[in-house]
Scaffold this motif. Structure first.
Motif, PDB file in Angstrom:
ATOM      1  N   ALA A 576      -2.160   4.260  -5.854  1.00 10.24           N
ATOM      2  CA  ALA A 576      -3.025   4.069  -4.678  1.00 10.24           C
ATOM      3  C   ALA A 576      -2.271   3.336  -3.571  1.00 10.24           C
ATOM      4  O   ALA A 576      -2.500   3.573  -2.380  1.00 10.24           O
ATOM      5  N   LYS A 577      -1.364   2.471  -3.992  1.00  7.42           N
ATOM      6  CA  LYS A 577      -0.605   1.712  -2.987  1.00  7.42           C
ATOM      7  C   LYS A 577       0.220   2.655  -2.115  1.00  7.42           C
ATOM      8  O   LYS A 577       0.256   2.531  -0.885  1.00  7.42           O
ATOM      9  N   PHE A 578       0.859   3.650  -2.755  1.00  4.78           N
ATOM     10  CA  PHE A 578       1.695   4.582  -1.996  1.00  4.78           C
ATOM     11  C   PHE A 578       0.833   5.444  -1.068  1.00  4.78           C
ATOM     12  O   PHE A 578       1.214   5.726   0.055  1.00  4.78           O
ATOM     13  N   ILE A 579      -0.329   5.828  -1.577  1.00  6.79           N
ATOM     14  CA  ILE A 579      -1.213   6.662  -0.747  1.00  6.79           C
ATOM     15  C   ILE A 579      -1.757   5.824   0.425  1.00  6.79           C
ATOM     16  O   ILE A 579      -1.777   6.276   1.567  1.00  6.79           O
ATOM     17  N   ALA A 580      -2.122   4.582   0.126  1.00  5.99           N
ATOM     18  CA  ALA A 580      -2.638   3.706   1.187  1.00  5.99           C
ATOM     19  C   ALA A 580      -1.563   3.482   2.252  1.00  5.99           C
ATOM     20  O   ALA A 580      -1.842   3.491   3.464  1.00  5.99           O
ATOM     21  N   ALA A 581      -0.315   3.306   1.787  1.00  2.00           N
ATOM     22  CA  ALA A 581       0.775   3.085   2.744  1.00  2.00           C
ATOM     23  C   ALA A 581       0.902   4.291   3.672  1.00  2.00           C
ATOM     24  O   ALA A 581       1.057   4.143   4.892  1.00  2.00           O
ATOM     25  N   ALA A 582       0.803   5.492   3.087  1.00  3.85           N
ATOM     26  CA  ALA A 582       0.894   6.701   3.918  1.00  3.85           C
ATOM     27  C   ALA A 582      -0.261   6.741   4.915  1.00  3.85           C
ATOM     28  O   ALA A 582      -0.095   7.073   6.086  1.00  3.85           O
ATOM     29  N   MET A 583      -1.435   6.357   4.432  1.00  5.89           N
ATOM     30  CA  MET A 583      -2.610   6.388   5.315  1.00  5.89           C
ATOM     31  C   MET A 583      -2.478   5.354   6.440  1.00  5.89           C
ATOM     32  O   MET A 583      -2.899   5.592   7.559  1.00  5.89           O
ATOM     33  N   LEU A 584      -1.887   4.210   6.110  1.00  2.00           N
ATOM     34  CA  LEU A 584      -1.784   3.133   7.094  1.00  2.00           C
ATOM     35  C   LEU A 584      -0.478   3.204   7.894  1.00  2.00           C
ATOM     36  O   LEU A 584      -0.198   2.346   8.731  1.00  2.00           O
ATOM     37  N   GLU A 585       0.315   4.220   7.549  1.00  2.00           N
ATOM     38  CA  GLU A 585       1.620   4.408   8.193  1.00  2.00           C
ATOM     39  C   GLU A 585       2.465   3.148   8.113  1.00  2.00           C
ATOM     40  O   GLU A 585       2.988   2.627   9.096  1.00  2.00           O
ATOM     41  N   THR A 586       2.523   2.615   6.891  1.00  2.00           N
ATOM     42  CA  THR A 586       3.352   1.436   6.660  1.00  2.00           C
ATOM     43  C   THR A 586       4.103   1.639   5.348  1.00  2.00           C
ATOM     44  O   THR A 586       3.975   2.683   4.706  1.00  2.00           O
ATOM     45  N   ARG A 587       4.903   0.619   4.961  1.00  2.00           N
ATOM     46  CA  ARG A 587       5.655   0.776   3.718  1.00  2.00           C
ATOM     47  C   ARG A 587       4.855   0.165   2.555  1.00  2.00           C
ATOM     48  O   ARG A 587       4.197  -0.864   2.743  1.00  2.00           O
ATOM     49  N   PRO A 588       4.954   0.755   1.359  1.00  2.00           N
ATOM     50  CA  PRO A 588       4.194   0.224   0.215  1.00  2.00           C
ATOM     51  C   PRO A 588       4.489  -1.249  -0.032  1.00  2.00           C
ATOM     52  O   PRO A 588       3.583  -2.015  -0.373  1.00  2.00           O
ATOM     53  N   GLU A 589       5.735  -1.647   0.170  1.00  2.00           N
ATOM     54  CA  GLU A 589       6.088  -3.051  -0.116  1.00  2.00           C
ATOM     55  C   GLU A 589       5.461  -4.021   0.881  1.00  2.00           C
ATOM     56  O   GLU A 589       5.477  -5.230   0.672  1.00  2.00           O
ATOM     57  N   ASP A 590       4.891  -3.492   1.954  1.00  2.03           N
ATOM     58  CA  ASP A 590       4.221  -4.378   2.922  1.00  2.03           C
ATOM     59  C   ASP A 590       2.734  -4.551   2.604  1.00  2.03           C
ATOM     60  O   ASP A 590       2.004  -5.205   3.352  1.00  2.03           O
ATOM     61  N   LEU A 591       2.312  -3.955   1.484  1.00  2.00           N
ATOM     62  CA  LEU A 591       0.880  -4.032   1.155  1.00  2.00           C
ATOM     63  C   LEU A 591       0.618  -5.066   0.065  1.00  2.00           C
ATOM     64  O   LEU A 591       1.458  -5.319  -0.795  1.00  2.00           O
ATOM     65  N   GLU A 592      -0.577  -5.598   0.105  1.00  2.00           N
ATOM     66  CA  GLU A 592      -0.980  -6.575  -0.893  1.00  2.00           C
ATOM     67  C   GLU A 592      -2.338  -6.139  -1.457  1.00  2.00           C
ATOM     68  O   GLU A 592      -3.158  -5.559  -0.746  1.00  2.00           O
ATOM     69  N   TRP A 593      -2.563  -6.455  -2.742  1.00  2.00           N
ATOM     70  CA  TRP A 593      -3.798  -6.014  -3.413  1.00  2.00           C
ATOM     71  C   TRP A 593      -4.807  -7.153  -3.453  1.00  2.00           C
ATOM     72  O   TRP A 593      -4.460  -8.302  -3.739  1.00  2.00           O
ATOM     73  N   GLU A 594      -6.029  -6.832  -3.143  1.00  2.00           N
ATOM     74  CA  GLU A 594      -7.110  -7.740  -3.505  1.00  2.00           C
ATOM     75  C   GLU A 594      -8.184  -6.859  -4.113  1.00  2.00           C
ATOM     76  O   GLU A 594      -8.161  -5.638  -3.920  1.00  2.00           O
ATOM     77  N   LYS A 595      -9.103  -7.467  -4.869  1.00  2.00           N
ATOM     78  CA  LYS A 595     -10.077  -6.668  -5.598  1.00  2.00           C
ATOM     79  C   LYS A 595     -10.584  -5.460  -4.811  1.00  2.00           C
ATOM     80  O   LYS A 595     -11.281  -5.594  -3.819  1.00  2.00           O
ATOM     81  N   GLY A 596     -10.141  -4.277  -5.210  1.00  2.00           N
ATOM     82  CA  GLY A 596     -10.710  -3.069  -4.627  1.00  2.00           C
ATOM     83  C   GLY A 596     -10.016  -2.529  -3.394  1.00  2.00           C
ATOM     84  O   GLY A 596     -10.396  -1.476  -2.897  1.00  2.00           O
ATOM     85  N   ARG A 597      -8.987  -3.222  -2.874  1.00  2.00           N
ATOM     86  CA  ARG A 597      -8.354  -2.647  -1.677  1.00  2.00           C
ATOM     87  C   ARG A 597      -6.912  -3.109  -1.498  1.00  2.00           C
ATOM     88  O   ARG A 597      -6.519  -4.189  -1.935  1.00  2.00           O
ATOM     89  N   TRP A 598      -6.125  -2.213  -0.872  1.00  2.00           N
ATOM     90  CA  TRP A 598      -4.765  -2.573  -0.457  1.00  2.00           C
ATOM     91  C   TRP A 598      -4.818  -2.914   1.031  1.00  2.00           C
ATOM     92  O   TRP A 598      -5.411  -2.186   1.819  1.00  2.00           O
ATOM     93  N   PHE A 599      -4.197  -4.022   1.440  1.00  2.00           N
ATOM     94  CA  PHE A 599      -4.192  -4.376   2.862  1.00  2.00           C
ATOM     95  C   PHE A 599      -2.804  -4.820   3.286  1.00  2.00           C
ATOM     96  O   PHE A 599      -1.934  -5.127   2.445  1.00  2.00           O
ATOM     97  N   VAL A 600      -2.599  -4.862   4.580  1.00  2.00           N
ATOM     98  CA  VAL A 600      -1.283  -5.215   5.110  1.00  2.00           C
ATOM     99  C   VAL A 600      -1.089  -6.722   4.995  1.00  2.00           C
ATOM    100  O   VAL A 600      -1.950  -7.504   5.419  1.00  2.00           O
ATOM    101  N   LYS A 601       0.027  -7.089   4.374  1.00  2.00           N
ATOM    102  CA  LYS A 601       0.342  -8.520   4.219  1.00  2.00           C
ATOM    103  C   LYS A 601       0.271  -9.218   5.576  1.00  2.00           C
ATOM    104  O   LYS A 601       0.839  -8.736   6.550  1.00  2.00           O
ATOM    105  N   GLY A 602      -0.417 -10.292   5.613  1.00  2.70           N
ATOM    106  CA  GLY A 602      -0.504 -11.057   6.857  1.00  2.70           C
ATOM    107  C   GLY A 602      -1.565 -10.531   7.811  1.00  2.70           C
ATOM    108  O   GLY A 602      -1.836 -11.162   8.835  1.00  2.70           O
ATOM    109  N   ASP A 603      -2.147  -9.360   7.499  1.00  3.44           N
ATOM    110  CA  ASP A 603      -3.196  -8.833   8.380  1.00  3.44           C
ATOM    111  C   ASP A 603      -4.322  -8.214   7.535  1.00  3.44           C
ATOM    112  O   ASP A 603      -4.475  -6.998   7.479  1.00  3.44           O
TER     113      ASP A 603
END
Ligand code: MCN
Ligand code: CUN
Length: 797
Positions: A576-603
């Motif tokens: 899901a992280k890779f798919i979310a990154a594609a959707m958010l047009e960002t890199r997977p390593e810039d994402l962070e997990w919290e219960k139920g969602r991937w979000f952009v680190k720092g935002d």
């Protein structure tokens, strides 16, 4: 009912909304069960279905002289009669057991236990099938029966398994664990050695639903659909394929709702094979369902262990070693379901919860003219017998040393810093804080106050007893390099798919018989992915729909399949992280997990929920290389070790001095099964197991008379406890996670059955000790207690 909450949920921290541990989530399966809408094997009705009935041997040991089926076949409602001879022609007269022995599907040469399968009638309805059994004329030449394991190895004992080439005695195996010489040395140096014979009688799991099957063989495409009461559908399918020669892809095994298993539904019974043969022969579906007596007389029993126990200690109560010699009665065929390496199951956990210098056990298995099977009945592969032995021995030692049994245990526990603890017979205990659990149980019981009350009552001539049991279990078999059934390694698969709308389905290889898997496995996925448990469907019990795995027994579902489910959910989360990154047009390593969602680190405001990602996965965005367009994953989990749950049980009994009737007045059970997924389900498992314990301690036994007749063939003779005999259970818990399990959970399904009998029997002996009683065997019926009170049947310790 008291539940002492070790940590109270903190609503401010959102605890009560967490799927695991805090929430007392109601069981998803219960709406259908409480309305009587469960779907069991006997509810299955297929077009053109016929009914099978088994003719069973009336005697325990006899040569089969002849069978005449003419009259039965002449009955217009009878479609087929199958005998051992017919099966011989098909190469199916004998089937492999789960312990590399063979068992007759139908008798061809000799009857070896009362109730053994002799012929199978297939008729238009159940009544016609039953009635036709009486029309079969069988001539037997009765042989002397052997039902006393102590006589099995006598030179003049009848040889039961003369079907096995070169067999001249009834010996099955000798198995040992631990270091005999080291143990002898420790015993030689001890101040005190206490010896006692401890017998765990033959009992039966007696699930509410008996065993049965509906076989539906399609002669056109050669596919067999077998609806079965099975705790391990995948293992059954593979074994069926190997034995019957039907290609595995043409076998579908379905285990629908199961009305209790308790180990009774691990094995493959002749009835399942006969229903299948019946369907092949007649070209129509065939149902076979046992009645209660057939279940009690012919399917997997449990225990039947005669144990010579010895415990060695210093005079101030430091336990040094344990030694035991066991005679294991396996019945007429060695059919116990347990890992191949361990013919005595996990009995060598008999060192219990104590830090010992040495231990040694030897187990000798023998054949007798009794029903085969064995192990079953919430046993964790013979841990029940082991715990009963060690906890009886520790109490015997306490009496000899005139020490309080709680104090003796506290003095000898493995300490928290000693984990992982390698015991003296080859196990590595994963984690524990035994003292904490013991002290909590003593606190709930008001232990010191109980002892004072006991003194007062004794002064008045009353017989009040307090009994303790502290057990450690080995549950969650694998890893597969050490554990197998017929060479199939013990690991489990899980497949998870998140549908485009964010709902999920998880497919597992274990099989619930009432434990609530549809709820708890959804909770595990929910914890890992943040999808609400009610949006997650758990699919099990159908080999066409679920991944391969070894099934439910030895409380292995949570330790093994639960691990698989947690890991498959984490795999989906990663994808899901890779798919979310594609959707958010960002890199997977810039994402962070919290219960139920991937979000952009720092935002944190920029992110995608699981449901959004699931829809995105099947949408039109360009996915990164190597990521396909489905939010799914599969794993097979091979656990690195077993898990070692434990518990501290305290029982208070009153014995009526006039009648010997035992009343369990209080029972305190504090369990530690690591991370608790669903506290309500755990409590239910504990309540059920404790009730089993009261049954075994006070009333359950399968006995045989000297002619080999089974004396426990109905619920008039085989007594099981009712609400009248059980107290208001008082439960508490501690939480010591398993360090190697993905979510830290250990099994709980058998803990209370394993742990409670010794607490009850120790309490009874404690109550009777002013009369000089030092031992008593289960079941402690009024008659047996009365005998003991009269000074009979109780040798000095
Ligand atoms: N559980 C939990 N948290 C834990 C451990 C377990 O919430 N830390 C939950 C489980 O997720 C599951 C239940 O408790 O819903 C039992 O889990 P587990 O200990 O993994 O045992 P299994 O599911 O493998 O069940 C087998 C075990 C055995 S071997 C026998 S025998 C027995 C027992 O379960 N048979 C039963 N309990 C039974 N309960 C019912 N109602 N019917 C049976 O036949
Ligand atoms: Cu031994 S009874 Mo449970 O393991 O099915």
């Amino acid at each position: 009912m008291t539940i002492v909450e070790e940590h109270t949920p903190n609503p401010a921290a959102g605890d009560e909304h967490r799927p695991i541990g805090y929430g007392r989530l109601q069981r998803k399966e219960d709406p259908r069960f409480v309305r009587g809408k469960g779907h069991y094997v006997d509810d299955i009705v297929l077009p053109g279905m016929l009914h099978g009935a088994i003719l069973r041997a009336p005697v325990a040991h006899a040569r089969l002289v002849s069978i005449d089926t003419t009259q039965a076949l002449a009955n217009p409602k009878v479609v087929a009669v199958i005998t051992g001879k017919d099966l011989e022609g098909l190469g199916l007269a004998w089937a492999p057991t789960l312990s590399y022995d063979v068992q007759a599907v139908l008798v061809t040469d000799k009857v070896r236990f009362q109730g053994q399968e002799v012929a199978f009638v297939v008729a238009e309805d159940r009544y016609a099938a039953r009635d036709a059994l009486e029309l079969i004329d069988v001539e037997y030449e009765v042989l002397p029966p052997l039902v006393d394991a102590r006589k099995a190895l006598d030179p003049d004992a009848p040889v039961i398994r003369d079907d096995l080439e070169g067999r001249t005695d009834n010996h099955i195996f000798d198995w040992e664990a631990g270091d005999a010489a080291e143990t002898d040395a420790v015993f030689a140096s001890a101040d005190v050695v206490v010896s006692q014979e401890v017998v765990y009688p033959r009992v039966h799991p007696a699930p509410m639903e008996t065993c049965g099957a509906v076989a539906d063989f399609d002669p056109i495409d050669g596919k067999l659909t077998l609806y079965e009461t099975s705790q391990a559908p995948h293992a059954h399918r593979t074994i069926f394929a190997m034995v019957a020669g039907i290609p595995e892809q043409k076998i579908r095994i379905v285990s629908p709702d199961i009305g209790g298993g308790f180990g009774n539904k691990v094995g493959i019974y002749p009835g399942y094979i006969l229903a299948t043969v019946g369907s092949i022969v007649t070209g129509r579906p065939v149902k076979w369902m046992e009645d209660r007596s057939e279940n009690l007389m012919s399917t997997s029993f449990a225990r039947d262990y005669i144990m010579q126990g010895e415990i060695a200690a210093t005079k101030d109560g430091k336990i040094l070693g344990l030694r035991t010699n066991v005679l294991a009665d396996h019945g007429a065929f060695n059919a116990t379901a347990q890992p191949t390496k361990y013919p005595a199951g996990f009995f060598h956990i008999f060192t219990g919860s104590y830090d010992l210098q040495a231990a040694y056990c030897k187990v000798t298995g023998v054949y007798t003219n009794k029903a085969p099977g064995g192990v079953a009945y919430a046993c964790s592969f013979r841990v029940t017998e082991a715990v009963y032995l060690v906890e009886r021995m520790v109490d015997a030692l306490a009496r000899r040393l005139d020490m309080d049994p709680a104090e003796l245990r506290l003095k000898n526990f493995i300490r928290p810093e000693q984990f992982p603890y390698p015991n003296k017979t080859g196990w590595e205990y994963d984690s524990g804080d035994y003292e904490k659990t013991m002290r909590l149980s003593m606190e709930i019981a008001g232990y010191d106050e109980l002892r004072r009350e006991q003194e007062e009552r004794r002064a008045r001539g009353e017989l009040m007893g307090i009994g303790i049991s502290f057990f450690t279990e080995t549950v969650g078999a694998g890893p597969r390099k050490h554990m197998d059934i017929l060479g199939l390694g013990m690991a489990d698969g899980a497949e998870l798919r998140v549908h485009p709308t964010g709902k999920a389905v998880v497919r597992i290889s274990v099989q619930s018989q009432g434990q609530g898997h549809e709820t708890t496995f959804a909770q595990i996925v929910s914890e890992e992915l943040g999808i609400p448990p009610e949006d997650i469907q758990v699919v099990h019990g159908d080999t066409d729909q679920t991944p391969f795995g070894l099934g439910t027994y030895g409380s292995r579902s949570t330790p093994v399949s639960g691990g698989a489910v947690a890991l498959v959910a984490r795999k989906v989360r990663e994808k899901a992280k890779f798919i979310a990154a594609a959707m958010l047009e960002t890199r997977p390593e810039d994402l962070e997990w919290e219960k139920g969602r991937w979000f952009v680190k720092g935002d944190p405001s920029v992110g995608k929920t699981m449901a959004e990602i699931a829809l995105g996965a099947v949408g039109t965005i360009e996915l990164p290389e190597g990521i396909d367009g489905n939010l799914d994953a599969e794993v097979t989990y091979d656990p690195p070790n077993l898990t070692f749950p434990y518990g501290a049980y305290i029982c208070v009994v009153d014995v009526d001095p006039g009648t010997g009737v035992v009343k369990v007045r209080r029972f305190i059970a504090v369990d530690d099964c690591g991370t608790r997924i669903n506290p309500m389900i755990i409590e239910g498992q504990v309540h059920g197991g404790l009730t089993d314990g009261v049954g075994m301690a006070l009333m359950e036994i399968i006995e045989f008379d000297e002619d080999g007749n089974n004396l426990g063939g109905s619920f008039m003779d085989y007594l099981i406890p009712t609400a009248m005999e059980v107290p208001n259970w008082e439960t508490g818990y501690t939480v010591t996670p398993s360090p190697h399990h993905p979510i830290g959970a250990k099994g709980i399904g058998e803990s209370a059955t394993v742990g409670s009998p010794p607490a009850i029997v120790n309490a009874i002996i404690d109550a009777l000790s002013p009369l000089g009683v030092t031992t008593i065997d289960m079941p402690c019926t009024p008659a047996r207690v009365w005998e003991a009170m009269q000074g009979r049947a109780t040798p000095p310790v």
